[in-house]
Design a protein around this motif. Structure first.
Motif, PDB file in Angstrom:
ATOM      1  N   VAL A 291       0.822  -1.213   0.000  1.00 33.17           N
ATOM      2  CA  VAL A 291       0.000   0.000   0.000  1.00 33.17           C
ATOM      3  C   VAL A 291       0.865   1.277   0.000  1.00 33.17           C
ATOM      4  CG1 VAL A 291      -0.272   0.152   2.515  1.00 33.17           C
ATOM      5  CG2 VAL A 291      -2.077   1.019   1.021  1.00 33.17           C
ATOM      6  N   PHE A 292       2.076   1.173   0.529  1.00 34.94           N
ATOM      7  CA  PHE A 292       2.988   2.332   0.538  1.00 34.94           C
ATOM      8  C   PHE A 292       3.927   2.323  -0.666  1.00 34.94           C
ATOM      9  CE2 PHE A 292       2.453   1.097   5.114  1.00 34.94           C
ATOM     10  CZ  PHE A 292       1.544   2.087   5.438  1.00 34.94           C
ATOM     11  N   TYR A 293       4.025   1.150  -1.316  1.00 39.35           N
ATOM     12  CA  TYR A 293       5.053   0.953  -2.336  1.00 39.35           C
ATOM     13  C   TYR A 293       4.854   1.834  -3.575  1.00 39.35           C
ATOM     14  CZ  TYR A 293       7.952  -1.509  -5.749  1.00 39.35           C
ATOM     15  OH  TYR A 293       8.876  -1.810  -6.713  1.00 39.35           O
ATOM     16  N   GLN A 294       3.628   1.842  -4.123  1.00 42.59           N
ATOM     17  CA  GLN A 294       3.417   2.566  -5.396  1.00 42.59           C
ATOM     18  C   GLN A 294       3.655   4.075  -5.284  1.00 42.59           C
ATOM     19  OE1 GLN A 294      -0.353   0.704  -6.086  1.00 42.59           O
ATOM     20  NE2 GLN A 294       0.405  -0.319  -7.926  1.00 42.59           N
ATOM     21  N   PRO A 295       3.053   4.767  -4.287  1.00 39.39           N
ATOM     22  CA  PRO A 295       3.370   6.205  -4.186  1.00 39.39           C
ATOM     23  C   PRO A 295       4.855   6.456  -3.904  1.00 39.39           C
ATOM     24  CG  PRO A 295       1.974   5.489  -2.356  1.00 39.39           C
ATOM     25  CD  PRO A 295       2.020   4.365  -3.324  1.00 39.39           C
ATOM     26  N   LEU A 296       5.488   5.516  -3.186  1.00 37.04           N
ATOM     27  CA  LEU A 296       6.921   5.680  -2.899  1.00 37.04           C
ATOM     28  C   LEU A 296       7.746   5.630  -4.186  1.00 37.04           C
ATOM     29  CD1 LEU A 296       9.284   5.952  -0.944  1.00 37.04           C
ATOM     30  CD2 LEU A 296       9.224   3.476  -0.584  1.00 37.04           C
ATOM     31  N   VAL A 297       7.403   4.674  -5.067  1.00 36.89           N
ATOM     32  CA  VAL A 297       8.142   4.564  -6.335  1.00 36.89           C
ATOM     33  C   VAL A 297       7.939   5.830  -7.174  1.00 36.89           C
ATOM     34  CG1 VAL A 297       8.229   3.300  -8.534  1.00 36.89           C
ATOM     35  CG2 VAL A 297       8.176   2.044  -6.382  1.00 36.89           C
ATOM     36  N   ILE A 298       6.725   6.372  -7.158  1.00 38.23           N
ATOM     37  CA  ILE A 298       6.464   7.610  -7.931  1.00 38.23           C
ATOM     38  C   ILE A 298       7.258   8.778  -7.345  1.00 38.23           C
ATOM     39  CG2 ILE A 298       4.668   9.261  -8.634  1.00 38.23           C
ATOM     40  CD1 ILE A 298       2.714   6.904  -8.670  1.00 38.23           C
ATOM     41  N   CYS A 299       7.332   8.843  -6.011  1.00 41.24           N
ATOM     42  CA  CYS A 299       8.132   9.908  -5.378  1.00 41.24           C
ATOM     43  C   CYS A 299       9.612   9.756  -5.733  1.00 41.24           C
ATOM     44  CB  CYS A 299       7.968   9.869  -3.861  1.00 41.24           C
ATOM     45  SG  CYS A 299       6.401  10.539  -3.325  1.00 41.24           S
ATOM     46  N   ILE A 300      10.103   8.515  -5.742  1.00 39.84           N
ATOM     47  CA  ILE A 300      11.512   8.288  -6.107  1.00 39.84           C
ATOM     48  C   ILE A 300      11.751   8.759  -7.543  1.00 39.84           C
ATOM     49  CG2 ILE A 300      13.226   6.477  -6.596  1.00 39.84           C
ATOM     50  CD1 ILE A 300      12.116   4.968  -4.140  1.00 39.84           C
ATOM     51  N   ALA A 301      10.818   8.408  -8.441  1.00 42.88           N
ATOM     52  CA  ALA A 301      10.946   8.858  -9.841  1.00 42.88           C
ATOM     53  C   ALA A 301      10.959  10.394  -9.892  1.00 42.88           C
ATOM     54  CB  ALA A 301       9.797   8.308 -10.671  1.00 42.88           C
ATOM     55  N   GLY A 302      10.103  11.030  -9.084  1.00 44.23           N
ATOM     56  CA  GLY A 302      10.054  12.497  -9.043  1.00 44.23           C
ATOM     57  C   GLY A 302      11.365  13.103  -8.575  1.00 44.23           C
ATOM     58  N   PHE A 303      11.954  12.523  -7.547  1.00 47.86           N
ATOM     59  CA  PHE A 303      13.237  13.036  -7.040  1.00 47.86           C
ATOM     60  C   PHE A 303      14.346  12.848  -8.080  1.00 47.86           C
ATOM     61  CE2 PHE A 303      13.511  14.513  -2.603  1.00 47.86           C
ATOM     62  CZ  PHE A 303      12.180  14.422  -2.232  1.00 47.86           C
ATOM     63  N   ILE A 304      14.338  11.695  -8.761  1.00 50.83           N
ATOM     64  CA  ILE A 304      15.373  11.445  -9.786  1.00 50.83           C
ATOM     65  C   ILE A 304      15.223  12.474 -10.913  1.00 50.83           C
ATOM     66  CG2 ILE A 304      16.171   9.814 -11.562  1.00 50.83           C
ATOM     67  CD1 ILE A 304      15.341   7.536  -9.629  1.00 50.83           C
ATOM     68  N   LEU A 305      13.978  12.688 -11.368  1.00 45.61           N
ATOM     69  CA  LEU A 305      13.745  13.634 -12.466  1.00 45.61           C
ATOM     70  C   LEU A 305      14.092  15.063 -12.044  1.00 45.61           C
ATOM     71  CD1 LEU A 305      10.431  12.043 -13.724  1.00 45.61           C
ATOM     72  CD2 LEU A 305      12.495  12.303 -15.100  1.00 45.61           C
ATOM     73  N   LEU A 306      13.747  15.408 -10.798  1.00 40.50           N
ATOM     74  CA  LEU A 306      14.086  16.747 -10.302  1.00 40.50           C
ATOM     75  C   LEU A 306      15.603  16.924 -10.246  1.00 40.50           C
ATOM     76  CD1 LEU A 306      13.090  19.436  -9.023  1.00 40.50           C
ATOM     77  CD2 LEU A 306      13.338  18.348  -6.793  1.00 40.50           C
ATOM     78  N   PHE A 307      16.298  15.884  -9.814  1.00 36.27           N
ATOM     79  CA  PHE A 307      17.765  15.927  -9.759  1.00 36.27           C
ATOM     80  C   PHE A 307      18.337  16.156 -11.164  1.00 36.27           C
ATOM     81  CE2 PHE A 307      21.828  13.673 -10.180  1.00 36.27           C
ATOM     82  CZ  PHE A 307      22.582  14.370  -9.267  1.00 36.27           C
ATOM     83  N   ILE A 308      17.836  15.387 -12.137  1.00 34.10           N
ATOM     84  CA  ILE A 308      18.341  15.523 -13.514  1.00 34.10           C
ATOM     85  C   ILE A 308      18.077  16.945 -14.029  1.00 34.10           C
ATOM     86  CG2 ILE A 308      18.081  14.725 -15.907  1.00 34.10           C
ATOM     87  CD1 ILE A 308      17.365  11.950 -14.752  1.00 34.10           C
ATOM     88  N   ALA A 309      16.850  17.435 -13.814  1.00 39.99           N
ATOM     89  CA  ALA A 309      16.493  18.781 -14.298  1.00 39.99           C
ATOM     90  C   ALA A 309      17.397  19.836 -13.654  1.00 39.99           C
ATOM     91  CB  ALA A 309      15.024  19.070 -13.993  1.00 39.99           C
ATOM     92  N   LEU A 310      17.561  19.729 -12.347  1.00 46.85           N
ATOM     93  CA  LEU A 310      18.396  20.721 -11.642  1.00 46.85           C
ATOM     94  C   LEU A 310      19.844  20.664 -12.108  1.00 46.85           C
ATOM     95  CD1 LEU A 310      16.969  20.511  -8.024  1.00 46.85           C
ATOM     96  CD2 LEU A 310      17.239  22.615  -9.331  1.00 46.85           C
ATOM     97  N   VAL A 311      20.383  19.456 -12.265  1.00 45.35           N
ATOM     98  CA  VAL A 311      21.798  19.331 -12.656  1.00 45.35           C
ATOM     99  C   VAL A 311      22.006  19.854 -14.083  1.00 45.35           C
ATOM    100  CG1 VAL A 311      23.678  17.704 -13.108  1.00 45.35           C
ATOM    101  CG2 VAL A 311      22.333  17.499 -11.022  1.00 45.35           C
ATOM    102  N   LEU A 312      21.076  19.524 -14.994  1.00 46.96           N
ATOM    103  CA  LEU A 312      21.226  20.026 -16.369  1.00 46.96           C
ATOM    104  C   LEU A 312      21.163  21.550 -16.388  1.00 46.96           C
ATOM    105  CD1 LEU A 312      19.052  17.521 -18.476  1.00 46.96           C
ATOM    106  CD2 LEU A 312      21.528  17.599 -18.266  1.00 46.96           C
ATOM    107  N   TYR A 313      20.193  22.112 -15.655  1.00 44.03           N
ATOM    108  CA  TYR A 313      20.028  23.570 -15.626  1.00 44.03           C
ATOM    109  C   TYR A 313      21.261  24.240 -15.015  1.00 44.03           C
ATOM    110  CZ  TYR A 313      18.041  28.165 -14.780  1.00 44.03           C
ATOM    111  OH  TYR A 313      17.822  29.524 -14.773  1.00 44.03           O
ATOM    112  N   ARG A 314      21.702  23.694 -13.874  1.00 45.13           N
ATOM    113  CA  ARG A 314      22.830  24.305 -13.159  1.00 45.13           C
ATOM    114  C   ARG A 314      24.137  24.125 -13.934  1.00 45.13           C
ATOM    115  NH1 ARG A 314      21.968  25.372  -7.630  1.00 45.13           N
ATOM    116  NH2 ARG A 314      24.205  25.056  -7.368  1.00 45.13           N
ATOM    117  N   THR A 315      24.278  23.013 -14.671  1.00 43.46           N
ATOM    118  CA  THR A 315      25.487  22.825 -15.486  1.00 43.46           C
ATOM    119  C   THR A 315      25.526  23.895 -16.576  1.00 43.46           C
ATOM    120  OG1 THR A 315      25.384  20.452 -15.077  1.00 43.46           O
ATOM    121  CG2 THR A 315      26.817  21.158 -16.860  1.00 43.46           C
ATOM    122  N   GLY A 316      24.369  24.190 -17.163  1.00 47.51           N
ATOM    123  CA  GLY A 316      24.289  25.270 -18.151  1.00 47.51           C
ATOM    124  C   GLY A 316      24.753  26.585 -17.545  1.00 47.51           C
ATOM    125  N   THR A 317      24.325  26.851 -16.319  1.00 50.33           N
ATOM    126  CA  THR A 317      24.739  28.086 -15.631  1.00 50.33           C
ATOM    127  C   THR A 317      26.256  28.098 -15.429  1.00 50.33           C
ATOM    128  OG1 THR A 317      22.625  28.130 -14.487  1.00 50.33           O
ATOM    129  CG2 THR A 317      24.373  29.481 -13.549  1.00 50.33           C
TER     130      THR A 317
END
Lengths: 52, 250
Positions: B206-232
């Motif tokens: 019951v906790f697993y599915q939202p947890l996996v979605i949150c993990i995906a969100g954190f990974i995507l946020l990390f990628i977005a932030l790193v790409l943006y900040r590398t550009g800077t």
């Protein structure tokens, strides 16, 4: 709408509040610096172009 | 196109111009996906999952604690790879990507430590314990601070990249220790992995599915932030180069 967090309400809400605040600050600071550097680069490039 | 040719095509992104044009195109997708995954995962986890029979409502902290801890370690491992690329192939973009990722990893580590303290207080009766995993995470956080400080302290960017890369290699030991501390030292308060192939250790479904979605969100946020900040960082480096050229010409 808010779930009943019972006696742990303060704990859970504090953890969410602190985490979301940190994430928002990180995104906001990244954008702020990104815009500043972009504007500075445009300015320096224009000056270099002007001065040859 | 052969496999070698495909593998070599990756190096095209070591060209700052190519990196900037490509990331400008893909960044909106990463921002939107990250926002969507985090929104869905956190709302699902916070509002629509039940309390745990032992931990009560504190189990809701898992949707922030586990993804941030995961990213704290993996951000350092990403920095390790890009630092090695810098040391071996001398591509500036890779050194700047490591520099851009460090503050993101540091914030992830801080979130993991803070949410862990909030969670630990009612469950263990203490905000902090010198437990192997907690201690190794604190050391990882200090390594992030040291890494960022070293970049700021050295004026010559190539020397800074060299020294921070070496620091990154050393810090990788602690990044791995943070991950496996529970397995190495079978003591302390912290539980084992929340996500495991071993069903006995796994969080309830019951906790697993939202947890996996949150993990995906954190990974995507990390990628977005790193790409943006590398550009800077690439633009900041160009500014320094242009100013240096101006000074020489004057």
């Amino acid at each position: 709408m808010t779930p009943d967090l019972g006696k742990y309400a303060d704990t859970v809400l504090s953890a969410y509040g602190a985490s979301l605040l940190l994430l928002l600050a990180l995104v906001a600071l990244s954008f702020w610096r990104g815009r500043k550097v972009r504007a500075e680069m445009a300015q320096v490039e224009a000056r270099v172009k002007r001065n040859g | 196109m052969s496999f070698t040719e495909k593998a070599n095509a990756v190096w095209a992104y070591a060209n700052p111009k190519k990196f900037l044009t490509t990331t400008e195109r893909v960044l909106p997708v990463f921002w939107i996906l990250a926002g969507a995954c985090l929104g869905v995962g956190l709302v699902w986890g916070f509002f629509f999952t039940p309390d745990d029979y032992r931990q009560g409502a504190t189990v809701k902290i898992i949707y922030l604690h586990v993804p941030s801890a995961l990213m704290a370690i993996n951000a350092w491992l990403m920095m390790l790879v890009t630092s090695l690329v810098w040391l071996i192939r001398r591509h500036h973009v890779s050194a700047l990507a490591a520099r851009a990722a460090a503050p993101v990893g540091m914030v992830m580590t801080l979130i993991a430590l803070i949410t862990g303290a909030f969670w630990g207080q009612p469950m263990w009766g203490t905000w902090w314990a010198w437990d192997p995993r907690l201690t190794s995470f604190l050391i990882l956080f200090l390594f992030y601070l040291g890494y960022i400080a070293l970049w700021e302290a050295i004026e010559d960017p190539d020397s800074a990249a060299d020294l921070t890369s070496v620091l990154c290699l050393v810090g990788s030991v602690f990044a791995l220790l943070s991950r496996y501390a529970v397995n190495f030292w079978n003591q302390g308060l912290h539980q084992g992995a929340s996500l495991s192939l071993d069903k006995k250790e796994h969080v309830a479904d019951v906790f697993y599915q939202p947890l996996v979605i949150c993990i995906a969100g954190f990974i995507l946020l990390f990628i977005a932030l790193v790409l943006y900040r590398t550009g800077t960082e690439i633009r900041a480096r160009r500014i320094r180069a242009l100013l240096a050229r101006e000074r020489v010409g004057a």
